[in-house]
Design a protein around this motif. Structure first.
Motif, mmCIF file in Angstrom:
data_model
loop_
_atom_site.group_PDB
_atom_site.id
_atom_site.type_symbol
_atom_site.label_atom_id
_atom_site.label_comp_id
_atom_site.label_asym_id
_atom_site.label_seq_id
_atom_site.Cartn_x
_atom_site.Cartn_y
_atom_site.Cartn_z
ATOM 1 N N ILE A 1 20.569 3.439 44.352
ATOM 2 C CA ILE A 1 19.966 4.733 44.026
ATOM 3 C C ILE A 1 18.441 4.649 44.125
ATOM 4 C CG2 ILE A 1 19.646 6.424 42.158
ATOM 5 C CD1 ILE A 1 22.599 5.711 41.345
ATOM 6 N N TYR A 2 17.891 3.540 43.675
ATOM 7 C CA TYR A 2 16.438 3.362 43.754
ATOM 8 C C TYR A 2 15.971 3.455 45.206
ATOM 9 C CZ TYR A 2 11.791 1.362 43.422
ATOM 10 O OH TYR A 2 10.437 1.180 43.513
ATOM 11 N N ASN A 3 16.720 2.823 46.106
ATOM 12 C CA ASN A 3 16.316 2.792 47.515
ATOM 13 C C ASN A 3 16.400 4.156 48.198
ATOM 14 O OD1 ASN A 3 15.586 0.088 47.646
ATOM 15 N ND2 ASN A 3 17.713 -0.552 47.908
ATOM 16 N N SER A 4 17.263 5.040 47.680
ATOM 17 C CA SER A 4 17.349 6.362 48.313
ATOM 18 C C SER A 4 16.663 7.427 47.457
ATOM 19 C CB SER A 4 18.815 6.718 48.555
ATOM 20 O OG SER A 4 19.489 6.784 47.319
ATOM 21 N N TYR A 5 16.021 7.031 46.385
ATOM 22 C CA TYR A 5 15.358 7.987 45.487
ATOM 23 C C TYR A 5 14.219 8.680 46.243
ATOM 24 C CZ TYR A 5 13.866 9.841 41.001
ATOM 25 O OH TYR A 5 13.566 10.689 39.961
ATOM 26 N N LEU A 6 14.123 9.995 46.087
ATOM 27 C CA LEU A 6 13.228 10.786 46.932
ATOM 28 C C LEU A 6 11.746 10.628 46.601
ATOM 29 C CD1 LEU A 6 15.224 14.135 47.257
ATOM 30 C CD2 LEU A 6 14.973 12.317 48.959
ATOM 31 N N TYR A 7 11.432 10.211 45.400
ATOM 32 C CA TYR A 7 10.021 10.117 45.013
ATOM 33 C C TYR A 7 9.649 8.678 44.716
ATOM 34 C CZ TYR A 7 11.138 15.008 44.441
ATOM 35 O OH TYR A 7 11.592 16.271 44.665
ATOM 36 N N LYS A 8 8.358 8.436 44.816
ATOM 37 C CA LYS A 8 7.902 7.053 44.598
ATOM 38 C C LYS A 8 7.868 6.743 43.097
ATOM 39 C CE LYS A 8 4.315 3.832 46.014
ATOM 40 N NZ LYS A 8 5.324 2.751 46.047
ATOM 41 N N ILE A 9 8.600 5.728 42.721
ATOM 42 C CA ILE A 9 8.634 5.302 41.315
ATOM 43 C C ILE A 9 8.572 3.776 41.265
ATOM 44 C CG2 ILE A 9 9.834 7.214 40.127
ATOM 45 C CD1 ILE A 9 12.485 5.763 40.778
ATOM 46 N N PRO A 10 8.096 3.229 40.152
ATOM 47 C CA PRO A 10 8.100 1.763 40.030
ATOM 48 C C PRO A 10 9.528 1.247 39.909
ATOM 49 C CG PRO A 10 7.431 2.784 37.967
ATOM 50 C CD PRO A 10 7.539 3.892 38.960
ATOM 51 N N TYR A 11 9.748 0.044 40.399
ATOM 52 C CA TYR A 11 11.087 -0.545 40.292
ATOM 53 C C TYR A 11 11.314 -1.020 38.851
ATOM 54 C CZ TYR A 11 15.158 -3.413 41.162
ATOM 55 O OH TYR A 11 16.414 -3.960 41.104
ATOM 56 N N PRO A 12 12.355 -0.506 38.202
ATOM 57 C CA PRO A 12 12.538 -0.849 36.787
ATOM 58 C C PRO A 12 13.384 -2.099 36.578
ATOM 59 C CG PRO A 12 14.094 0.831 37.422
ATOM 60 C CD PRO A 12 13.351 0.464 38.677
ATOM 61 N N SER A 13 13.196 -2.740 35.444
ATOM 62 C CA SER A 13 14.122 -3.801 35.064
ATOM 63 C C SER A 13 15.296 -3.161 34.325
ATOM 64 C CB SER A 13 13.424 -4.838 34.197
ATOM 65 O OG SER A 13 12.882 -4.206 33.068
ATOM 66 N N LEU A 14 16.397 -3.880 34.280
ATOM 67 C CA LEU A 14 17.627 -3.307 33.740
ATOM 68 C C LEU A 14 18.130 -4.093 32.529
ATOM 69 C CD1 LEU A 14 20.188 -1.473 33.984
ATOM 70 C CD2 LEU A 14 21.097 -3.172 35.575
ATOM 71 N N THR A 15 18.472 -3.367 31.486
ATOM 72 C CA THR A 15 19.117 -3.967 30.323
ATOM 73 C C THR A 15 20.438 -3.235 30.108
ATOM 74 O OG1 THR A 15 16.971 -4.370 29.315
ATOM 75 C CG2 THR A 15 18.851 -4.505 27.849
ATOM 76 N N ILE A 16 21.465 -3.974 29.703
ATOM 77 C CA ILE A 16 22.755 -3.336 29.432
ATOM 78 C C ILE A 16 23.160 -3.672 28.011
ATOM 79 C CG2 ILE A 16 25.195 -3.235 30.078
ATOM 80 C CD1 ILE A 16 24.200 -4.249 32.891
ATOM 81 N N ARG A 17 23.489 -2.656 27.251
ATOM 82 C CA ARG A 17 24.051 -2.943 25.930
ATOM 83 C C ARG A 17 24.918 -1.786 25.455
ATOM 84 N NH1 ARG A 17 20.673 -0.833 21.771
ATOM 85 N NH2 ARG A 17 18.676 -0.145 22.590
ATOM 86 N N LYS A 18 25.681 -2.066 24.433
ATOM 87 C CA LYS A 18 26.521 -1.029 23.851
ATOM 88 C C LYS A 18 25.652 -0.128 23.001
ATOM 89 C CE LYS A 18 31.352 -1.861 23.153
ATOM 90 N NZ LYS A 18 32.376 -2.524 22.377
#
Ligand SMILES: [Zn+2]
Length: 213
Positions: free
Chosen positions: A125-142
């Motif tokens: 999704i980041y690669n096809s995102y239409l606007y320029k945004i910083p690449y985020p880090s990802l955290t996963i939790r409940k």
């Protein structure tokens, strides 16, 4: 001691303590009925208390039974499978069943899968995102109340582990939503426009996610 409630037999465990003033009844996860009371409380009065509280006991028992039934299902990316333990080392998927080894931990597996699937979807999704945004880090939790969180300052996106159980379209929407917060830290009209530009059907998906929780 055994006790019968609605034609079913349960273990009754009585824990008498000098320091306990009142009598408490609990139903444990293994459906044992556990009573804590004072040393001088008679078994007769405990049994009477149980009979008097039968309705709420039945409610407690049913709640635990429901919880257990839920845990025996395996939800993965919007599909529901029966969890079948087999004497094998690997995990194999059938049409409606998933076969797992005896020491299989569903929670651990969800975490591992989420790490892989969420990162893949975030990158796609980041690669096809239409606007320029910083690449985020990802955290996963409940999380109990939110599907996703975006920390705008540290460019960190947190996704709810529970999304691994749902159809991938919901995950994709939450990713677009949180990525859009990197441009707008609020829920302004500009923000929703940005979401819509990157996820056309977002209103429907957003509504369905709300219904779910
Ligand atoms: Zn938001």
């Amino acid at each position: 001691m055994k006790i019968k409630i609605q034609e079913e037999e349960y273990n009754l465990i009585i824990d008498k303590k000098i320091s306990t003033k009142n009598t408490y009844i609990r139903v444990k996860d293994n459906l044992d009925i556990y009573v804590t009371c004072n040393t001088f409380t008679t078994d007769k009065s405990i049994l009477k208390l149980i009979i008097d509280n039968e309705k709420s006991l039945i409610r407690m028992i049913n709640r635990i039974k429901r919880k257990k039934a839920k845990e025996e299902y395996f939800y993965y990316l919007g599909r529901k499978y029966d969890l079948v333990y087999l004497n094998q080392n690997n995990i194999t998927f059938g049409e409606e069943k998933v076969f797992v080894p005896p020491d299989f931990s569903l929670e651990k597996w969800y975490k591992k899968e989420a790490l892989r699937v969420f990162q893949e979807e975030l990158d796609r999704i980041y690669n096809s995102y239409l606007y320029k945004i910083p690449y985020p880090s990802l955290t996963i939790r409940k999380m109990k109340t939110r599907w996703g969180v975006c920390n705008v300052k540290s460019h960190r996106i947190t996704l709810n582990l529970e999304l691994i159980k749902k159809d991938i379209i919901y995950l994709d929407y939450v990713i677009v939503h949180e990525l859009s917060h990197l441009l707008y830290a609020n829920h302004s009209r500009e923000f929703w426009k940005c979401v819509e530009d990157n996820f056309h059907d977002y209103k429907k998906i957003r509504r369905e996610l709300k219904d779910y929780e």
